[in-house]
Design a protein around this motif. Structure first.
Motif, PDB file in Angstrom:
ATOM      1  N   CYS A  14       0.870  -1.175   0.000  1.00 11.17           N
ATOM      2  CA  CYS A  14       0.000   0.000   0.000  1.00 11.17           C
ATOM      3  C   CYS A  14       0.907   1.226   0.000  1.00 11.17           C
ATOM      4  O   CYS A  14       1.790   1.354   0.853  1.00 11.17           O
ATOM      5  CB  CYS A  14      -0.893  -0.002   1.244  1.00 11.17           C
ATOM      6  SG  CYS A  14      -1.900   1.486   1.415  1.00 11.17           S
TER       7      CYS A  14
ATOM      8  N   GLY B  51     -12.701  -3.078   3.536  1.00 19.41           N
ATOM      9  CA  GLY B  51     -11.503  -3.595   2.890  1.00 19.41           C
ATOM     10  C   GLY B  51     -11.236  -5.055   3.106  1.00 19.41           C
ATOM     11  O   GLY B  51     -10.107  -5.515   2.896  1.00 19.41           O
TER      12      GLY B  51
ATOM     13  N   VAL C 260     -10.133  -6.460  -0.128  1.00 18.70           N
ATOM     14  CA  VAL C 260      -9.243  -5.601  -0.908  1.00 18.70           C
ATOM     15  C   VAL C 260      -7.821  -5.777  -0.395  1.00 18.70           C
ATOM     16  O   VAL C 260      -7.547  -5.512   0.780  1.00 18.70           O
ATOM     17  CB  VAL C 260      -9.659  -4.120  -0.789  1.00 18.70           C
ATOM     18  CG1 VAL C 260      -8.708  -3.236  -1.584  1.00 18.70           C
ATOM     19  CG2 VAL C 260     -11.087  -3.935  -1.275  1.00 18.70           C
TER      20      VAL C 260
ATOM     21  N   ILE D 273      -2.400  -3.464  -1.657  1.00 15.62           N
ATOM     22  CA  ILE D 273      -2.003  -2.735  -2.867  1.00 15.62           C
ATOM     23  C   ILE D 273      -3.199  -2.089  -3.550  1.00 15.62           C
ATOM     24  O   ILE D 273      -3.056  -1.133  -4.318  1.00 15.62           O
ATOM     25  CB  ILE D 273      -1.260  -3.676  -3.852  1.00 15.62           C
ATOM     26  CG1 ILE D 273      -0.505  -2.852  -4.904  1.00 15.62           C
ATOM     27  CG2 ILE D 273      -2.221  -4.675  -4.487  1.00 15.62           C
ATOM     28  CD1 ILE D 273       0.401  -3.675  -5.783  1.00 15.62           C
ATOM     29  N   GLY D 274      -4.404  -2.585  -3.250  1.00 21.62           N
ATOM     30  CA  GLY D 274      -5.613  -2.025  -3.843  1.00 21.62           C
ATOM     31  C   GLY D 274      -6.184  -0.840  -3.084  1.00 21.62           C
ATOM     32  O   GLY D 274      -7.160  -0.229  -3.527  1.00 21.62           O
ATOM     33  N   ILE D 275      -5.575  -0.517  -1.931  1.00 23.77           N
ATOM     34  CA  ILE D 275      -6.050   0.635  -1.149  1.00 23.77           C
ATOM     35  C   ILE D 275      -5.353   1.877  -1.696  1.00 23.77           C
ATOM     36  O   ILE D 275      -4.264   2.267  -1.270  1.00 23.77           O
ATOM     37  CB  ILE D 275      -5.782   0.441   0.352  1.00 23.77           C
ATOM     38  CG1 ILE D 275      -6.488  -0.828   0.835  1.00 23.77           C
ATOM     39  CG2 ILE D 275      -6.279   1.648   1.148  1.00 23.77           C
ATOM     40  CD1 ILE D 275      -6.235  -1.175   2.276  1.00 23.77           C
ATOM     41  N   THR D 276      -5.975   2.476  -2.681  1.00 25.40           N
ATOM     42  CA  THR D 276      -5.420   3.609  -3.408  1.00 25.40           C
ATOM     43  C   THR D 276      -6.269   4.854  -3.153  1.00 25.40           C
ATOM     44  O   THR D 276      -7.315   4.782  -2.505  1.00 25.40           O
ATOM     45  CB  THR D 276      -5.435   3.309  -4.921  1.00 25.40           C
ATOM     46  OG1 THR D 276      -6.812   3.108  -5.326  1.00 25.40           O
ATOM     47  CG2 THR D 276      -4.626   2.048  -5.237  1.00 25.40           C
TER      48      THR D 276
ATOM     49  N   PHE E  65      -9.681   4.212  -4.509  1.00 30.10           N
ATOM     50  CA  PHE E  65     -10.492   3.366  -3.640  1.00 30.10           C
ATOM     51  C   PHE E  65     -11.003   4.153  -2.434  1.00 30.10           C
ATOM     52  O   PHE E  65     -12.187   4.107  -2.099  1.00 30.10           O
ATOM     53  CB  PHE E  65      -9.671   2.163  -3.166  1.00 30.10           C
ATOM     54  CG  PHE E  65     -10.340   1.366  -2.084  1.00 30.10           C
ATOM     55  CD1 PHE E  65     -11.409   0.536  -2.363  1.00 30.10           C
ATOM     56  CD2 PHE E  65      -9.898   1.461  -0.770  1.00 30.10           C
ATOM     57  CE1 PHE E  65     -12.038  -0.195  -1.352  1.00 30.10           C
ATOM     58  CE2 PHE E  65     -10.509   0.736   0.243  1.00 30.10           C
ATOM     59  CZ  PHE E  65     -11.579  -0.094  -0.053  1.00 30.10           C
TER      60      PHE E  65
END
Length: 222
Positions: A122, A157, A160, A163-166, A169
């Motif tokens: 992340c 999350g 999720v 790495i998908g916590i952008t 997102f």
């Protein structure tokens, strides 16, 4: 700083009236020196409201529960906070859909959550301070660490990867300032949560009114 202090004091007063069992299980707060020692070497700064939160109390309990082998295996996915099992480490809420649990993570566990996110690539600096679980969805309430204001994202999350916590997102997730989130919790205790009448439980559970919760939640939506 005054806003968060007033919000925490109000929550203290409400817990003493409505949920004294929860109030007794809150750990003593940390000194600024204690907090600075735990975050020493970090590339980010803890917002002032974050200091106030952990100076208020260092999480709900924090004593690792006694797990058998099966429970340990089941908790491997969430091992950075999985040791915080058992009712003494959770707020338990009864509603129509079943049992809901909420955790207020001690700072050492919150920092372990931050490391978990970074190890999972992340790219944002986030500190998970609360976890809400209704059995179907797990929401991580994560404080932003690279902002002067204490933005807290209540992110669904569970499915999720870090790495998908952008930014994209997080823009789709519910967010509060930390003082507003604390005030929201206070209003929930005042209006949506009541102690159960049962005296049989080792750890108190509280009845949760979804309709009252929805009304409180609506007031905090921007």
């Amino acid at each position: 700083m005054r806003e968060i202090t007033e919000a925490l004091n109000q929550l203290d007063n409400t817990l003493n009236q409505v949920a004294p069992d929860v109030g007794k299980r809150l750990q003593p707060g940390l000194t600024r020196a204690d907090i600075d020692q735990q975050i020493s070497g970090a590339s980010w700064s803890l917002p002032h409201d974050g200091y106030a939160l952990y100076h208020w109390h260092n999480g709900l309990s924090g004593q690792a529960g006694k797990l058998n082998l099966v429970e340990k295996l089941l908790r491997q996915k969430d091992k950075w906070h999985g040791e915080l099992s058992g009712g003494e480490n959770e707020l338990r809420l009864n509603c129509r859909e079943g049992l809901m649990t909420a955790k207020f993570l001690p700072l050492e566990y919150a920092l372990a959550g931050h490391r978990h996110l970074k190890l999972g690539r992340c790219f944002l600096d986030l500190l998970p301070v609360f976890i809400l679980n209704d059995g179907n969805a797990k929401r991580y309430c994560m404080m932003r660490l690279d902002a002067k204001s204490s933005i807290v994202y209540c992110a669904n999350g569970a499915n999720v990867p870090p790495i998908g916590i952008t930014e994209e997102f997080l823009s789709t997730q519910v967010q509060f300032s930390l003082p507003d989130l604390i005030s929201f919790f206070t209003d929930c205790f005042q209006q949506a949560i009541q102690p159960t009448k049962s005296q049989d439980r080792l750890v108190e559970e509280y009845d949760f009114d979804p309709e009252q919760f929805a009304q409180v939640y609506q007031r905090y939506q921007h």
